[in-house]
Design a protein around this motif. Sequence first.
Motif, mmCIF file in Angstrom:
data_model
loop_
_atom_site.group_PDB
_atom_site.id
_atom_site.type_symbol
_atom_site.label_atom_id
_atom_site.label_comp_id
_atom_site.label_asym_id
_atom_site.label_seq_id
_atom_site.Cartn_x
_atom_site.Cartn_y
_atom_site.Cartn_z
ATOM 1 N N ALA A 257 8.669 24.726 63.143
ATOM 2 C CA ALA A 257 8.938 25.853 62.258
ATOM 3 C C ALA A 257 10.402 26.240 62.274
ATOM 4 C CB ALA A 257 8.072 27.039 62.673
ATOM 5 N N SER A 258 11.096 25.962 63.390
ATOM 6 C CA SER A 258 12.500 26.340 63.489
ATOM 7 C C SER A 258 13.438 25.169 63.237
ATOM 8 C CB SER A 258 12.781 26.933 64.874
ATOM 9 O OG SER A 258 12.542 25.950 65.865
ATOM 10 N N ALA A 259 12.877 24.028 62.757
ATOM 11 C CA ALA A 259 13.703 22.853 62.512
ATOM 12 C C ALA A 259 14.693 23.145 61.391
ATOM 13 C CB ALA A 259 12.827 21.656 62.168
ATOM 14 N N LEU A 280 23.162 23.341 55.985
ATOM 15 C CA LEU A 280 22.094 23.303 56.976
ATOM 16 C C LEU A 280 21.319 24.617 56.905
ATOM 17 C CD1 LEU A 280 24.369 21.950 59.818
ATOM 18 C CD2 LEU A 280 22.694 20.614 58.578
ATOM 19 N N ASP A 281 20.025 24.541 56.628
ATOM 20 C CA ASP A 281 19.172 25.726 56.495
ATOM 21 C C ASP A 281 18.188 25.782 57.651
ATOM 22 O OD1 ASP A 281 20.211 26.573 53.922
ATOM 23 O OD2 ASP A 281 19.150 24.851 53.075
ATOM 24 N N ASN A 282 18.134 26.936 58.329
ATOM 25 C CA ASN A 282 17.157 27.157 59.395
ATOM 26 C C ASN A 282 16.170 28.218 58.926
ATOM 27 O OD1 ASN A 282 15.676 27.466 61.698
ATOM 28 N ND2 ASN A 282 17.352 28.276 62.953
ATOM 29 N N ALA A 283 15.010 27.755 58.457
ATOM 30 C CA ALA A 283 13.994 28.679 57.964
ATOM 31 C C ALA A 283 13.016 29.087 59.047
ATOM 32 C CB ALA A 283 13.229 28.034 56.803
ATOM 33 N N GLY A 284 13.231 28.659 60.282
ATOM 34 C CA GLY A 284 12.308 28.949 61.368
ATOM 35 C C GLY A 284 12.490 30.338 61.948
ATOM 36 N N GLY A 285 11.718 30.628 62.969
ATOM 37 C CA GLY A 285 11.765 31.946 63.585
ATOM 38 C C GLY A 285 12.611 32.025 64.827
ATOM 39 N N GLY A 328 16.764 31.827 60.057
ATOM 40 C CA GLY A 328 16.864 32.441 58.744
ATOM 41 C C GLY A 328 18.249 32.380 58.128
ATOM 42 N N ARG A 329 19.168 31.645 58.742
ATOM 43 C CA ARG A 329 20.535 31.570 58.233
ATOM 44 C C ARG A 329 20.876 30.133 57.828
ATOM 45 N NH1 ARG A 329 23.640 35.853 60.124
ATOM 46 N NH2 ARG A 329 25.279 35.024 58.754
ATOM 47 N N SER A 330 22.064 29.978 57.230
ATOM 48 C CA SER A 330 22.536 28.659 56.813
ATOM 49 C C SER A 330 23.954 28.458 57.325
ATOM 50 C CB SER A 330 22.522 28.535 55.281
ATOM 51 O OG SER A 330 21.210 28.656 54.779
ATOM 52 N N ARG A 331 24.328 27.209 57.450
ATOM 53 C CA ARG A 331 25.700 26.853 57.824
ATOM 54 C C ARG A 331 26.157 25.714 56.917
ATOM 55 N NH1 ARG A 331 28.643 28.181 62.144
ATOM 56 N NH2 ARG A 331 26.810 29.010 63.230
ATOM 57 N N THR A 332 27.408 25.815 56.438
ATOM 58 C CA THR A 332 27.923 24.843 55.472
ATOM 59 C C THR A 332 29.194 24.193 56.007
ATOM 60 O OG1 THR A 332 27.050 26.158 53.631
ATOM 61 C CG2 THR A 332 28.735 24.523 53.093
ATOM 62 N N PHE A 333 29.315 22.891 55.802
ATOM 63 C CA PHE A 333 30.594 22.228 56.068
ATOM 64 C C PHE A 333 30.921 21.282 54.919
ATOM 65 C CE2 PHE A 333 27.577 19.278 58.030
ATOM 66 C CZ PHE A 333 28.062 18.035 57.665
ATOM 67 N N THR A 334 32.212 21.099 54.660
ATOM 68 C CA THR A 334 32.676 20.235 53.581
ATOM 69 C C THR A 334 33.605 19.162 54.145
ATOM 70 O OG1 THR A 334 34.544 21.704 53.097
ATOM 71 C CG2 THR A 334 32.516 22.067 51.857
ATOM 72 N N PHE A 335 33.695 18.053 53.432
ATOM 73 C CA PHE A 335 34.591 16.979 53.855
ATOM 74 C C PHE A 335 35.137 16.265 52.626
ATOM 75 C CE2 PHE A 335 30.226 15.502 53.875
ATOM 76 C CZ PHE A 335 30.269 14.304 53.188
ATOM 77 N N ALA A 336 36.441 15.954 52.687
ATOM 78 C CA ALA A 336 37.106 15.239 51.610
ATOM 79 C C ALA A 336 37.191 13.758 51.966
ATOM 80 C CB ALA A 336 38.501 15.813 51.364
ATOM 81 N N VAL A 337 36.893 12.903 50.997
ATOM 82 C CA VAL A 337 36.863 11.459 51.212
ATOM 83 C C VAL A 337 37.843 10.784 50.257
ATOM 84 C CG1 VAL A 337 35.430 9.378 51.170
ATOM 85 C CG2 VAL A 337 34.441 11.550 51.900
#
Length: 360
Positions: A257-259, A280-285, A328-337
């Motif tokens: 559930a927390s994956a 990256l979305d964490n919809a778990g508890g 319940g939070r998200s984390r974002t990262f970007t990369f230039a190629v």
Amino acid sequence: MIEIDVQVDLFHPADRVWHALTDRGLLARWFTEVEPMAGARHRLLLFTAGLPGFDAAVDAEVTDRREPELIALRCLEGGRRSRLACAVVPTAEGCRLSVREVLEHGSWSDEQRERREESYRQALTGRLPAILDWLAFRQVDLRRGEAGMTAEMPVTEGFGDEPVPAGRHRWPLLVAGLAAVVLVAGAVVWAVLPAEPEPAAGPGPTPSPTATTTASRTPKPTASAAPTRSTTSPTPRPSRTPSATPSRTPTSAAPSASAVAARYETVSTRLIGYTGEVVLDNAGGAAAKGWTVVVTLAEGGTITDVSGADWRQEGQVVTFTGPPVPAGRSRTFTFAVRDLDPITRAPEGCSLGDDPCAGL
């Protein structure tokens, strides 16, 4: 002292990057509109009010200008004073552009500072490289033999410049632009060459019907065998499950559930590369542990900038790591190629652990 420091490696010569920094028309295309202030030779007004991290327009004064190495500004915005410096340093493959802003009076909130830094980073790693690629083509006459047809970019007056005599900078720009066109044109020709193997595909249609017919016949026995296994396998399981499974199931279900789930998107493209984003979305508890995302680039792809993650590249494989994602939070990262193949607009693969990233 609060400061923002963003760097990007660009595959363009320093004089072209300087042109994009100081020409008002080009600056408006990749960052913001700029207007000289009446009656003040070195005063500028930057219309930044709508950009993330900026409260109002910036009243800027040019304090140092060394073409094509450095331009420094003293900035006043919403009661805050800061110094902004853009430095261009040549490298073996082009140049490195560093943008550094130091706050001298007033304050930024943590959120405003992060949004301001991200605004600089997105402009430098996304829109600026696209403008430089476009400018490299526009600076060369691609149809010299046709009357009235030219793609040459006119030399325009940048802010704080004296009028430049006609033709003074034409030859250096032509030579630099021609080198860029030959490089990219070679990549385009290379991308078209795979049309040659198509004759080999001619004899291919003959075996393909037999391959499809045999493939269509073979699944039937396996399909019939599969039901018998599925019907027999459930029977022994119910006899074992009632005693041991109920106590284990609740504890094993909690981690799933927390994956964390990952999704990929190409947020911008250029002639010689693109910028990718992973959310990256964490919809778990419960908060998940630190994460590892593995991205496989196309052959020859190179990471030039990363925001929001630690990374290392080994050949085509790039490994990104980062801190836990709260529940319940998200984390974002970007990369230039950087990729010379004009067809490549995304990685070949992306996975979080054993799970592939959505959207790729």
